[in-house]
Write a protein that holds these residues in place. Structure first.
Motif, PDB file in Angstrom:
ATOM      1  N   GLU A  45      12.041   0.869  10.333  1.00 28.66           N
ATOM      2  CA  GLU A  45      12.096  -0.243  11.231  1.00 28.66           C
ATOM      3  C   GLU A  45      12.083  -1.527  12.070  1.00 28.66           C
ATOM      4  OE1 GLU A  45      17.127   0.725  12.917  1.00 28.66           O
ATOM      5  OE2 GLU A  45      15.280   2.512  13.044  1.00 28.66           O
ATOM      6  N   GLY A  46      10.065  -0.487  11.959  1.00 27.68           N
ATOM      7  CA  GLY A  46       9.000  -1.364  12.838  1.00 27.68           C
ATOM      8  C   GLY A  46       8.611  -2.090  11.903  1.00 27.68           C
ATOM      9  N   GLY A  47       8.815  -1.772  10.284  1.00 30.23           N
ATOM     10  CA  GLY A  47       8.196  -3.448   9.696  1.00 30.23           C
ATOM     11  C   GLY A  47       6.549  -2.938   8.890  1.00 30.23           C
ATOM     12  N   ARG A  48       7.072  -1.842   9.366  1.00 26.43           N
ATOM     13  CA  ARG A  48       5.671  -0.595   8.635  1.00 26.43           C
ATOM     14  C   ARG A  48       5.648  -0.366   7.155  1.00 26.43           C
ATOM     15  NH1 ARG A  48       3.687   4.967   7.826  1.00 26.43           N
ATOM     16  NH2 ARG A  48       5.160   5.194   8.494  1.00 26.43           N
ATOM     17  N   VAL A  49       4.794  -0.945   6.110  1.00 28.14           N
ATOM     18  CA  VAL A  49       5.407  -0.523   4.812  1.00 28.14           C
ATOM     19  C   VAL A  49       5.371   0.588   4.187  1.00 28.14           C
ATOM     20  CG1 VAL A  49       4.624  -0.477   2.964  1.00 28.14           C
ATOM     21  CG2 VAL A  49       4.176  -2.010   4.252  1.00 28.14           C
ATOM     22  N   VAL A  50       6.140   1.387   4.352  1.00 25.96           N
ATOM     23  CA  VAL A  50       6.243   2.926   3.973  1.00 25.96           C
ATOM     24  C   VAL A  50       5.836   3.608   2.483  1.00 25.96           C
ATOM     25  CG1 VAL A  50       7.750   5.319   3.521  1.00 25.96           C
ATOM     26  CG2 VAL A  50       8.404   3.430   5.309  1.00 25.96           C
ATOM     27  N   GLN A  51       6.307   2.304   1.627  1.00 24.59           N
ATOM     28  CA  GLN A  51       5.634   2.678   0.189  1.00 24.59           C
ATOM     29  C   GLN A  51       5.909   1.215  -0.828  1.00 24.59           C
ATOM     30  OE1 GLN A  51       8.162   5.803  -2.151  1.00 24.59           O
ATOM     31  NE2 GLN A  51       7.192   4.422  -4.431  1.00 24.59           N
ATOM     32  N   GLU A  52       4.678   0.738  -1.535  1.00 29.56           N
ATOM     33  CA  GLU A  52       5.254  -0.633  -2.203  1.00 29.56           C
ATOM     34  C   GLU A  52       4.088  -0.206  -3.216  1.00 29.56           C
ATOM     35  OE1 GLU A  52       4.733  -4.664  -1.049  1.00 29.56           O
ATOM     36  OE2 GLU A  52       2.373  -3.595  -0.356  1.00 29.56           O
ATOM     37  N   GLY A  53       4.450  -1.210  -4.270  1.00 26.38           N
ATOM     38  CA  GLY A  53       3.651  -1.034  -5.610  1.00 26.38           C
ATOM     39  C   GLY A  53       4.510  -0.938  -6.294  1.00 26.38           C
ATOM     40  N   GLU A  54       4.646  -0.504  -7.628  1.00 32.93           N
ATOM     41  CA  GLU A  54       4.802  -0.714  -8.944  1.00 32.93           C
ATOM     42  C   GLU A  54       5.900   0.914  -9.241  1.00 32.93           C
ATOM     43  OE1 GLU A  54       5.001  -3.275 -12.999  1.00 32.93           O
ATOM     44  OE2 GLU A  54       3.439  -1.694 -14.031  1.00 32.93           O
TER      45      GLU A  54
END
Length: 187
Positions: free
Chosen positions: A121-130
């Motif tokens: 909710e704070g815009g922090r990326v928890v996971q990203e990628g393929e």
């Protein structure tokens, strides 16, 4: 001869007593789950489905559950601080679901590579990628509890967005994630 018959009957009786009242941990599935944590239990459930082992398994916000027989169930608790949400983005077909059954839920894009992004909710990326979706067409996300997340998936020029939650009553299976063409930015 009577002596051998008596011994055979005694042995048969002991085997019957052991079978009826003896330890039930001799089940190979229960033995494999002994000492497993929740992530290991999920991995076993997925492997057993692929191997056709016929063990019913599902995940709730509290535990990974295995039905080994009509009367035998094994529960592996999820951690207090995280839970799993299984997400199946789709192009053409899906199924309605709220409780993820590793033993029977099947998504459309099995084994496909999909780009994902999960933000809190704070815009922090928890996971990203393929990621490569599991053979059941799902990505299993282990997320901190008690929050809302913005989930984005991209596949072949298509995109899907969905809000995921990790509350006590949150679904562990999210299948209403249609991948659609994104509107172009050209005016």
């Amino acid at each position: 001869m009577k002596r051998y018959t008596a011994i055979a009957l005694l042995v048969a009786g002991l085997v019957l007593v052991w079978w009826t009242f003896g330890p039930k941990d001799q089940d190979p599935f229960a033995s494999a789950l002994a000492g497993a944590d929740a992530e290991e239990a999920m991995a076993l459930a997925n492997a057993w489905k692929q191997e056709g082992k016929g063990v019913q398994s599902y995940v709730t916000p509290e535990a990974v559950v295995f039905r080994l027989s009509e009367s035998r169930e094994v529960k592996v608790p999820l951690p207090d601080d995280r839970m799993v949400v299984a997400v199946a983005p789709y192009v053409s077909f899906t199924h309605r679901c709220e409780v993820h059954f590793m033993s029977s839920c099947q998504g459309e894009l099995a084994g496909e590579k999909v780009w994902i992004r999960v933000e809190d909710e704070g815009g922090r990326v928890v996971q990203e990628g393929e990621v490569t979706l599991l053979p059941n067409g799902f990505v299993e996300l282990w997320l901190p509890r008690g929050q809302r997340y913005a989930f984005t998936a991209r596949y072949g020029g298509l995109e899907a967005r969905k809000t995921l939650t990790t509350f006590a009553n949150s679904p562990t299976c999210v299948t209403d994630v249609p991948l659609k063409e994104t509107p172009s930015d050209e005016s």
